[in-house]
Design a protein around this motif. Structure first.
Motif, PDB file in Angstrom:
ATOM      1  N   ALA A  40       0.841  -1.202   0.000  1.00 23.88           N
ATOM      2  CA  ALA A  40       0.000   0.000   0.000  1.00 23.88           C
ATOM      3  C   ALA A  40       0.878   1.255   0.000  1.00 23.88           C
ATOM      4  CB  ALA A  40      -0.915  -0.001   1.206  1.00 23.88           C
ATOM      5  N   PRO A  41       0.561   2.233  -0.855  1.00 24.65           N
ATOM      6  CA  PRO A  41       1.414   3.410  -0.975  1.00 24.65           C
ATOM      7  C   PRO A  41       1.291   4.396   0.181  1.00 24.65           C
ATOM      8  CG  PRO A  41      -0.460   3.598  -2.429  1.00 24.65           C
ATOM      9  CD  PRO A  41      -0.511   2.217  -1.834  1.00 24.65           C
ATOM     10  N   GLY A  42       0.292   4.226   1.037  1.00 26.90           N
ATOM     11  CA  GLY A  42       0.130   5.172   2.150  1.00 26.90           C
ATOM     12  C   GLY A  42      -0.016   6.589   1.632  1.00 26.90           C
ATOM     13  N   THR A  59      13.121  -1.554  -0.254  1.00 24.35           N
ATOM     14  CA  THR A  59      13.823  -2.803   0.000  1.00 24.35           C
ATOM     15  C   THR A  59      12.781  -3.912   0.073  1.00 24.35           C
ATOM     16  OG1 THR A  59      15.522  -1.660   1.261  1.00 24.35           O
ATOM     17  CG2 THR A  59      15.337  -4.042   1.597  1.00 24.35           C
ATOM     18  N   GLY A  60      13.028  -5.025  -0.611  1.00 31.76           N
ATOM     19  CA  GLY A  60      12.072  -6.125  -0.572  1.00 31.76           C
ATOM     20  C   GLY A  60      12.558  -7.353  -1.299  1.00 31.76           C
ATOM     21  N   VAL A  61      11.733  -8.353  -1.267  1.00 27.54           N
ATOM     22  CA  VAL A  61      11.998  -9.608  -1.958  1.00 27.54           C
ATOM     23  C   VAL A  61      11.560  -9.451  -3.408  1.00 27.54           C
ATOM     24  CG1 VAL A  61      11.387 -12.059  -2.060  1.00 27.54           C
ATOM     25  CG2 VAL A  61      11.661 -10.923   0.149  1.00 27.54           C
ATOM     26  N   VAL A  62      12.359  -9.959  -4.337  1.00 21.05           N
ATOM     27  CA  VAL A  62      11.989  -9.945  -5.749  1.00 21.05           C
ATOM     28  C   VAL A  62      11.127 -11.168  -6.027  1.00 21.05           C
ATOM     29  CG1 VAL A  62      12.834 -10.067  -8.116  1.00 21.05           C
ATOM     30  CG2 VAL A  62      14.143  -8.848  -6.397  1.00 21.05           C
ATOM     31  N   GLY A  63      10.049 -10.953  -6.746  1.00 20.15           N
ATOM     32  CA  GLY A  63       9.205 -12.068  -7.133  1.00 20.15           C
ATOM     33  C   GLY A  63       8.655 -11.861  -8.524  1.00 20.15           C
ATOM     34  N   VAL A  64       7.890 -12.823  -8.982  1.00 16.38           N
ATOM     35  CA  VAL A  64       7.142 -12.688 -10.230  1.00 16.38           C
ATOM     36  C   VAL A  64       5.702 -13.068  -9.938  1.00 16.38           C
ATOM     37  CG1 VAL A  64       9.064 -13.070 -11.811  1.00 16.38           C
ATOM     38  CG2 VAL A  64       7.759 -15.013 -10.997  1.00 16.38           C
ATOM     39  N   ARG A  65       4.789 -12.447 -10.652  1.00 21.11           N
ATOM     40  CA  ARG A  65       3.372 -12.726 -10.502  1.00 21.11           C
ATOM     41  C   ARG A  65       2.779 -13.054 -11.867  1.00 21.11           C
ATOM     42  NH1 ARG A  65       1.387  -9.914  -5.716  1.00 21.11           N
ATOM     43  NH2 ARG A  65       2.527 -11.031  -4.110  1.00 21.11           N
ATOM     44  N   ALA A  66       1.882 -14.028 -11.866  1.00 20.43           N
ATOM     45  CA  ALA A  66       1.156 -14.349 -13.094  1.00 20.43           C
ATOM     46  C   ALA A  66       0.169 -13.226 -13.385  1.00 20.43           C
ATOM     47  CB  ALA A  66       0.417 -15.668 -12.918  1.00 20.43           C
ATOM     48  N   VAL A  67       0.024 -12.905 -14.660  1.00 23.01           N
ATOM     49  CA  VAL A  67      -0.844 -11.804 -15.077  1.00 23.01           C
ATOM     50  C   VAL A  67      -1.723 -12.258 -16.227  1.00 23.01           C
ATOM     51  CG1 VAL A  67      -0.897  -9.477 -16.050  1.00 23.01           C
ATOM     52  CG2 VAL A  67       0.865 -10.090 -14.404  1.00 23.01           C
ATOM     53  N   VAL A 116       7.935  -8.128  -9.558  1.00 29.14           N
ATOM     54  CA  VAL A 116       7.305  -7.400  -8.464  1.00 29.14           C
ATOM     55  C   VAL A 116       8.274  -7.367  -7.287  1.00 29.14           C
ATOM     56  CG1 VAL A 116       6.129  -9.470  -7.616  1.00 29.14           C
ATOM     57  CG2 VAL A 116       5.204  -7.238  -7.042  1.00 29.14           C
ATOM     58  N   ILE A 117       8.238  -6.282  -6.547  1.00 25.85           N
ATOM     59  CA  ILE A 117       9.025  -6.164  -5.317  1.00 25.85           C
ATOM     60  C   ILE A 117       8.037  -6.226  -4.152  1.00 25.85           C
ATOM     61  CG2 ILE A 117      10.619  -4.732  -3.969  1.00 25.85           C
ATOM     62  CD1 ILE A 117      11.785  -5.702  -6.657  1.00 25.85           C
ATOM     63  N   LEU A 118       8.363  -7.058  -3.153  1.00 26.75           N
ATOM     64  CA  LEU A 118       7.490  -7.257  -1.997  1.00 26.75           C
ATOM     65  C   LEU A 118       8.194  -6.774  -0.727  1.00 26.75           C
ATOM     66  CD1 LEU A 118       7.105 -10.537  -3.596  1.00 26.75           C
ATOM     67  CD2 LEU A 118       4.972  -9.531  -2.785  1.00 26.75           C
ATOM     68  N   PRO A 119       7.954  -5.523  -0.328  1.00 25.23           N
ATOM     69  CA  PRO A 119       8.539  -5.023   0.928  1.00 25.23           C
ATOM     70  C   PRO A 119       7.918  -5.767   2.117  1.00 25.23           C
ATOM     71  CG  PRO A 119       7.714  -3.214  -0.425  1.00 25.23           C
ATOM     72  CD  PRO A 119       7.199  -4.485  -1.019  1.00 25.23           C
ATOM     73  N   ARG A 120       8.687  -5.835   3.223  1.00 21.14           N
ATOM     74  CA  ARG A 120       8.173  -6.523   4.421  1.00 21.14           C
ATOM     75  C   ARG A 120       7.256  -5.628   5.224  1.00 21.14           C
ATOM     76  NH1 ARG A 120      14.093  -7.734   6.396  1.00 21.14           N
ATOM     77  NH2 ARG A 120      14.152  -5.640   5.548  1.00 21.14           N
ATOM     78  N   SER A 121       7.564  -4.328   5.267  1.00 19.71           N
ATOM     79  CA  SER A 121       6.755  -3.389   6.045  1.00 19.71           C
ATOM     80  C   SER A 121       6.946  -1.988   5.473  1.00 19.71           C
ATOM     81  CB  SER A 121       7.175  -3.406   7.521  1.00 19.71           C
ATOM     82  OG  SER A 121       8.433  -2.793   7.686  1.00 19.71           O
ATOM     83  N   SER A 122       6.202  -1.020   5.982  1.00 22.42           N
ATOM     84  CA  SER A 122       6.328   0.352   5.502  1.00 22.42           C
ATOM     85  C   SER A 122       7.713   0.929   5.800  1.00 22.42           C
ATOM     86  CB  SER A 122       5.248   1.228   6.116  1.00 22.42           C
ATOM     87  OG  SER A 122       5.343   1.224   7.532  1.00 22.42           O
ATOM     88  N   ALA A 123       8.428   0.345   6.783  1.00 23.56           N
ATOM     89  CA  ALA A 123       9.787   0.804   7.084  1.00 23.56           C
ATOM     90  C   ALA A 123      10.741   0.518   5.931  1.00 23.56           C
ATOM     91  CB  ALA A 123      10.291   0.128   8.352  1.00 23.56           C
ATOM     92  N   ASP A 124      10.358  -0.375   5.014  1.00 28.95           N
ATOM     93  CA  ASP A 124      11.186  -0.699   3.853  1.00 28.95           C
ATOM     94  C   ASP A 124      10.987   0.257   2.686  1.00 28.95           C
ATOM     95  OD1 ASP A 124      12.451  -2.880   5.024  1.00 28.95           O
ATOM     96  OD2 ASP A 124      10.879  -4.266   4.395  1.00 28.95           O
TER      97      ASP A 124
END
Length: 105
Positions: free
Chosen positions: A58-60, A71-79, A93-101
């Motif tokens: 969420a962009p807040g 900062t986050g984990v790199v992943g791929v998503r089906a589209v 896609v980049i998956l941050p762990r929390s808003s602190a990232d």
């Protein structure tokens, strides 16, 4: 983990690409990689391609044009690239762990 930085290019409109009434849950940044993000609108079923690498968080209070480092984990998503309910391509896609990232600069 990876760290990417760039300018916020797109913020999902609230209620689009998720259940109606929900807040935006992702945004994109231009990190210089020429990435684009595809999604299908929940409201009208139309397919869209927007500039930038998808940040699945969420962009807040972020706004288009803000400069961020994520900062986050790199992943791929089906589209489903054409709205026919068949997942037929993949996107980064980049998956941050929390808003602190997610930091603005």
């Amino acid at each position: 983990l990876v760290r990417v930085a760039g300018e916020v290019k797109h913020i999902t409109p609230s209620g689009d690409d998720q259940d109606p009434g929900e807040a935006s849950d992702w945004f994109t940044i231009d990190d210089g990689s020429a990435a684009s993000t595809m999604y299908n609108s929940y409201e009208n079923g139309a397919g869209y391609v927007v500039p930038g690498l998808k940040i699945d968080f969420a962009p807040g209070s972020l706004q288009v044009g803000d400069k961020v480092a994520v900062t986050g984990v790199v992943g791929v998503r089906a589209v489903d690239s054409d709205g026919d309910s068949v997942y037929d391509t993949w996107q980064r896609v980049i998956l941050p762990r929390s808003s602190a990232d997610i930091q603005t600069f």
